[in-house]
Design a protein around this motif. Structure first.
Motif, mmCIF file in Angstrom:
data_model
loop_
_atom_site.group_PDB
_atom_site.id
_atom_site.type_symbol
_atom_site.label_atom_id
_atom_site.label_comp_id
_atom_site.label_asym_id
_atom_site.label_seq_id
_atom_site.Cartn_x
_atom_site.Cartn_y
_atom_site.Cartn_z
ATOM 1 N N GLU A 56 -3.829 3.375 -8.192
ATOM 2 C CA GLU A 56 -2.464 3.847 -8.410
ATOM 3 C C GLU A 56 -1.604 2.622 -8.681
ATOM 4 O OE1 GLU A 56 -1.328 6.629 -8.942
ATOM 5 O OE2 GLU A 56 -2.417 8.184 -7.853
ATOM 6 N N CYS A 57 -0.648 2.782 -9.584
ATOM 7 C CA CYS A 57 0.187 1.660 -10.000
ATOM 8 C C CYS A 57 1.650 2.057 -9.861
ATOM 9 C CB CYS A 57 -0.144 1.278 -11.443
ATOM 10 S SG CYS A 57 0.671 -0.217 -12.021
ATOM 11 N N ILE A 58 2.441 1.241 -9.169
ATOM 12 C CA ILE A 58 3.853 1.548 -8.945
ATOM 13 C C ILE A 58 4.697 0.440 -9.547
ATOM 14 C CG2 ILE A 58 5.669 1.820 -7.236
ATOM 15 C CD1 ILE A 58 3.683 2.993 -5.333
ATOM 16 N N HIS A 59 5.484 0.790 -10.570
ATOM 17 C CA HIS A 59 6.429 -0.188 -11.096
ATOM 18 C C HIS A 59 7.701 0.476 -11.613
ATOM 19 C CE1 HIS A 59 4.809 1.205 -14.845
ATOM 20 N NE2 HIS A 59 3.666 0.552 -14.723
ATOM 21 N N ASP A 60 7.921 1.721 -11.256
ATOM 22 C CA ASP A 60 9.159 2.386 -11.642
ATOM 23 C C ASP A 60 9.564 3.345 -10.529
ATOM 24 O OD1 ASP A 60 7.603 4.729 -11.918
ATOM 25 O OD2 ASP A 60 7.127 4.193 -13.976
ATOM 26 N N ILE A 61 10.612 4.129 -10.762
ATOM 27 C CA ILE A 61 11.140 4.978 -9.692
ATOM 28 C C ILE A 61 10.279 6.206 -9.436
ATOM 29 C CG2 ILE A 61 13.506 4.207 -10.100
ATOM 30 C CD1 ILE A 61 14.030 6.827 -11.559
ATOM 31 N N ASP A 62 9.414 6.571 -10.383
ATOM 32 C CA ASP A 62 8.590 7.764 -10.210
ATOM 33 C C ASP A 62 7.300 7.405 -9.487
ATOM 34 O OD1 ASP A 62 10.456 9.321 -11.600
ATOM 35 O OD2 ASP A 62 9.609 8.667 -13.521
ATOM 36 N N CYS A 63 7.454 7.064 -8.222
ATOM 37 C CA CYS A 63 6.299 6.530 -7.500
ATOM 38 C C CYS A 63 5.898 7.376 -6.305
ATOM 39 C CB CYS A 63 6.591 5.105 -7.031
ATOM 40 S SG CYS A 63 7.902 5.011 -5.793
ATOM 41 N N GLU A 64 6.608 8.468 -6.057
ATOM 42 C CA GLU A 64 6.383 9.223 -4.832
ATOM 43 C C GLU A 64 4.935 9.715 -4.714
ATOM 44 O OE1 GLU A 64 8.320 9.440 -2.372
ATOM 45 O OE2 GLU A 64 10.055 8.510 -3.315
ATOM 46 N N GLN A 65 4.394 10.308 -5.799
ATOM 47 C CA GLN A 65 3.039 10.846 -5.731
ATOM 48 C C GLN A 65 2.008 9.741 -5.578
ATOM 49 O OE1 GLN A 65 2.322 14.225 -5.546
ATOM 50 N NE2 GLN A 65 0.398 13.319 -4.859
ATOM 51 N N ALA A 66 2.202 8.649 -6.300
ATOM 52 C CA ALA A 66 1.278 7.520 -6.196
ATOM 53 C C ALA A 66 1.256 6.967 -4.773
ATOM 54 C CB ALA A 66 1.669 6.424 -7.186
ATOM 55 N N LEU A 67 2.426 6.812 -4.188
ATOM 56 C CA LEU A 67 2.509 6.290 -2.827
ATOM 57 C C LEU A 67 1.901 7.267 -1.831
ATOM 58 C CD1 LEU A 67 3.515 3.958 -1.113
ATOM 59 C CD2 LEU A 67 5.742 5.092 -0.965
ATOM 60 N N GLU A 68 2.122 8.547 -2.032
ATOM 61 C CA GLU A 68 1.568 9.551 -1.130
ATOM 62 C C GLU A 68 0.047 9.564 -1.207
ATOM 63 O OE1 GLU A 68 2.091 12.304 1.874
ATOM 64 O OE2 GLU A 68 3.564 11.005 0.882
ATOM 65 N N ASP A 69 -0.509 9.443 -2.424
ATOM 66 C CA ASP A 69 -1.967 9.399 -2.577
ATOM 67 C C ASP A 69 -2.566 8.198 -1.859
ATOM 68 O OD1 ASP A 69 -1.842 11.654 -4.095
ATOM 69 O OD2 ASP A 69 -2.037 10.647 -6.038
ATOM 70 N N PHE A 70 -1.857 7.092 -1.918
ATOM 71 C CA PHE A 70 -2.345 5.877 -1.258
ATOM 72 C C PHE A 70 -2.266 6.019 0.262
ATOM 73 C CE2 PHE A 70 -1.620 1.428 0.224
ATOM 74 C CZ PHE A 70 -2.850 0.909 -0.153
ATOM 75 N N LYS A 71 -1.160 6.553 0.765
ATOM 76 C CA LYS A 71 -1.010 6.721 2.211
ATOM 77 C C LYS A 71 -2.077 7.651 2.778
ATOM 78 C CE LYS A 71 3.978 5.905 2.711
ATOM 79 N NZ LYS A 71 5.286 6.498 3.088
ATOM 80 N N LYS A 72 -2.413 8.711 2.032
ATOM 81 C CA LYS A 72 -3.397 9.685 2.513
ATOM 82 C C LYS A 72 -4.836 9.246 2.263
ATOM 83 C CE LYS A 72 -0.373 13.726 2.169
ATOM 84 N NZ LYS A 72 -0.144 15.047 1.535
ATOM 85 N N GLY A 73 -4.995 8.127 1.567
ATOM 86 C CA GLY A 73 -6.336 7.606 1.357
ATOM 87 C C GLY A 73 -7.078 8.177 0.167
ATOM 88 N N TYR A 74 -6.353 8.954 -0.685
ATOM 89 C CA TYR A 74 -7.017 9.476 -1.877
ATOM 90 C C TYR A 74 -7.406 8.345 -2.822
ATOM 91 C CZ TYR A 74 -5.063 13.912 -0.240
ATOM 92 O OH TYR A 74 -4.733 15.007 0.511
ATOM 93 N N VAL A 75 -6.594 7.315 -2.848
ATOM 94 C CA VAL A 75 -6.936 6.097 -3.581
ATOM 95 C C VAL A 75 -6.862 4.928 -2.600
ATOM 96 C CG1 VAL A 75 -6.118 6.938 -5.809
ATOM 97 C CG2 VAL A 75 -4.545 5.730 -4.313
ATOM 98 N N LYS A 76 -7.658 3.898 -2.859
ATOM 99 C CA LYS A 76 -7.754 2.769 -1.936
ATOM 100 C C LYS A 76 -7.064 1.514 -2.452
ATOM 101 C CE LYS A 76 -10.490 5.107 0.843
ATOM 102 N NZ LYS A 76 -10.030 5.530 2.185
ATOM 103 N N VAL A 77 -6.659 1.533 -3.735
ATOM 104 C CA VAL A 77 -6.053 0.343 -4.336
ATOM 105 C C VAL A 77 -4.699 0.712 -4.914
ATOM 106 C CG1 VAL A 77 -6.316 -1.509 -6.030
ATOM 107 C CG2 VAL A 77 -8.344 -0.558 -4.903
#
Length: 549
Positions: A433-454
């Protein structure tokens, strides 16, 4: 506000000076140290201001943000004759005048400035419990020592003899006169902060995260709201303003507020991305990130004229994320006799400067050590010196060696780099998951829940990042300063797993920052010592080239 000294710019910033000097005058370099907050207005829109100074004085002016004279100072070089430099320096000085110092006045009718004509603020609500007032000096000293070695002092010279209240030991001792609050065992920061804040004194609290800082300012805030002269329905806007560096921390503070139903006090949380154009009446507490709140003030969607209790939560992180200009604009709209509470995990030069600018005669409470945050020292810190072309392969190798329970954040400086690293890792089969703009909620949620590891994050997007179970951090690009390094690496120290690691990739272009790692005893290796020595020798060569020893 500027300091000058003879110096020369490093190679990338050197250009021949403009024409205009007398043939009898020699060309030299004048070096200035200017607070970083003024750099934008010195440069001007599109560089118009600095070009105007150059053209009107016949000088060349260079700005090197990597050469600091202290936290927040930027190195400016003026090339030209001595007479040209004097004129250019005067023009720069006019653009970097004294910062507005929002010192507060007394509570009597002589209040002036933004407080003139307003109802006086009632800030003192503390009634010392007899058991607390009766503590001996030895009992106070012993209590502070066994509770994370609390240290407490008046910050300014004129208040050095002001009595500091004894620490409380239970909720009942703090809030006996306000039984609706609650009755549990307070944390160390709460023990000493509550008596100070409830006396109406400004406070700077330095403690590690998750040590009860939120309640240390929140419960007195409830009492402050209810205790003012103007009835709550008649106030123009919120009474309490809490500034937070990230939306995640703002959420946490909001959730703490909602746990308490004290006197029907209500709060609202505003942050980047939320669709609130106007904060409605009836909210006594506003929790916000500085950028979003500044937008609301600019658009007229919120008034802070009624704010009498200001909290700057995790001030060091707000500084590190570049929020000081927004904070300065916000505070300029708040009455200057307010009560201000500031918390931080470090006592850095930047935090000290903010304390002096925005707090009036505060008491400093430190829980634990003034050294770098404890989480950083709990991390295995690896620093590798490689070429730019080798970075992608090294990151891939590091990730391939992770266990299934690990999570890693990869920090980069620019969006283009983030996209490049993400594409490379995706092609190798990793879920990214890559975060560099304001539309990051889903990416951050996936990372917190462990769906993605990087998770790959740019410096700009990192201001919204708050994840507690990270086990590794990769600095793909070296941090811009040592404070940013500490905050990035400190994220792994908050992990719930026993083994945490940071990997920092350095190239030769980063060598000017090596000395900071060594001086802070963060990472010390023979290779880094050698790199630091080579950089010093290179700077000495440049000094000799321009006539300096």
């Amino acid at each position: 506000m500027i300091k000058s000294e003879p110096d020369q710019p490093s190679a990338p910033f050197y250009r021949a000076p403009s024409r205009g000097a007398s043939k009898h005058e020699s060309i030299s370099t004048l070096s200035l140290a200017v607070p970083e907050v003024y750099v934008g207005q010195i440069i001007g829109r599109g560089g118009a201001t600095i070009r105007g100074i150059e053209q009107s004085t016949g000088t060349r002016i260079f700005i090197d943000p990597d050469r600091h004279r202290g936290y927040g100072d930027v190195h400016i070089c003026i090339l030209g004759s001595e007479s040209q430099q004097r004129v250019a320096k005067d023009k720069v000085a006019r653009l970097s005048g004294p910062l507005p110092r929002t010192k507060k006045t007394s509570l009597d009718s002589s209040a002036s400035g933004k407080s003139k004509g307003l109802e006086p603020i009632i800030k003192e609500f503390y009634v010392a419990h007899p058991d607390v007032a009766g503590m001996s000096s030895q009992e106070v000293e012993n209590f502070r020592k066994i509770n994370n070695n609390i240290s407490v002092k008046n910050v300014t010279e004129k208040t050095k003899n002001r009595p500091i209240p004894n620490p409380i030991r239970t909720f009942n001792e703090a809030f006996k006169s306000y039984p609706d609050i609650m009755a549990e065992k307070p944390t160390p920061i709460q023990c000493q902060a509550w008596p100070i804040i409830m006396q109406g004194i400004d406070l700077i609290g330095v403690a590690q995260t998750d040590k009860g800082k939120t309640l240390s300012f929140l419960l007195p805030a409830f009492i402050h709201i209810e205790g003012q002269v103007t009835p709550r329905p008649q106030r123009e806007g919120p009474t309490v303003l809490i500034l937070s560096p990230t939306r995640e921390l703002a959420f946490e503070i909001e959730s703490e507020v909602r746990k308490y139903k004290y006197k029907g006090i209500k709060c609202v949380c505003v942050y980047g991305g939320i669709q609130i154009d106007v904060v409605p009446q009836g909210f006594e507490i506003v929790i916000a990130t500085p950028d979003r709140l500044n937008e609301l003030l600019t658009s007229g969607g919120l008034s802070v004229r009624s704010v009498t209790y200001l909290v700057l939560e995790e001030a060091d992180r707000m500084l590190n994320l570049g929020f000081e200009p927004q904070i300065r604009k916000i505070i300029a709209n708040i009455r200057d006799d307010r009560q201000t509470i500031m918390t931080s995990t470090t006592w850095s030069p930047g935090v000290r400067r903010m304390t002096d600018m925005y707090l009036t005669d505060p008491v400093q409470v430190i829980v634990g050590s003034l050294n770098l945050p404890e989480p950083v020292h709990a991390v295995t810190q690896l620093v590798e010196i490689i070429s730019e072309d080798e970075k992608r392969e090294r990151v891939s190798t590091f990730i391939s060696e992770m266990s299934e329970n690990d999570k890693v954040i990869v920090f980069v400086r620019q969006k283009a780099t983030a996209d490049d690293v993400a594409s490379n890792l995706s092609l190798r089969g990793y879920r990214i998951e890559c975060i560099h703009d304001i539309d990051c909620e889903q990416a951050l949620e996936d990372f917190k829940k462990g769906y993605v590891k990087v998770l790959i994050v740019t410096d700009v997007a990192s201001r919204r990042l708050d994840v507690k179970d990270v086990t590794a951090v990769i600095n793909y690009d070296f941090p811009r300063n040592i404070e940013q390094y500490v905050h990035r690496v400190g994220r792994t120290g908050r992990a719930t797993y026993p083994l945490v690691t940071s990997l920092t990739l350095m190239t030769r272009e980063d060598w000017k920052r090596v000395q900071d790692l060594i001086e802070e005893s963060l990472v010390v290796t023979e290779e880094l010592f050698g790199m630091a020595d080579r950089y010093k020798e290179e700077m000495r060569k440049w000094g000799r080239l321009f006539g300096h020893a």
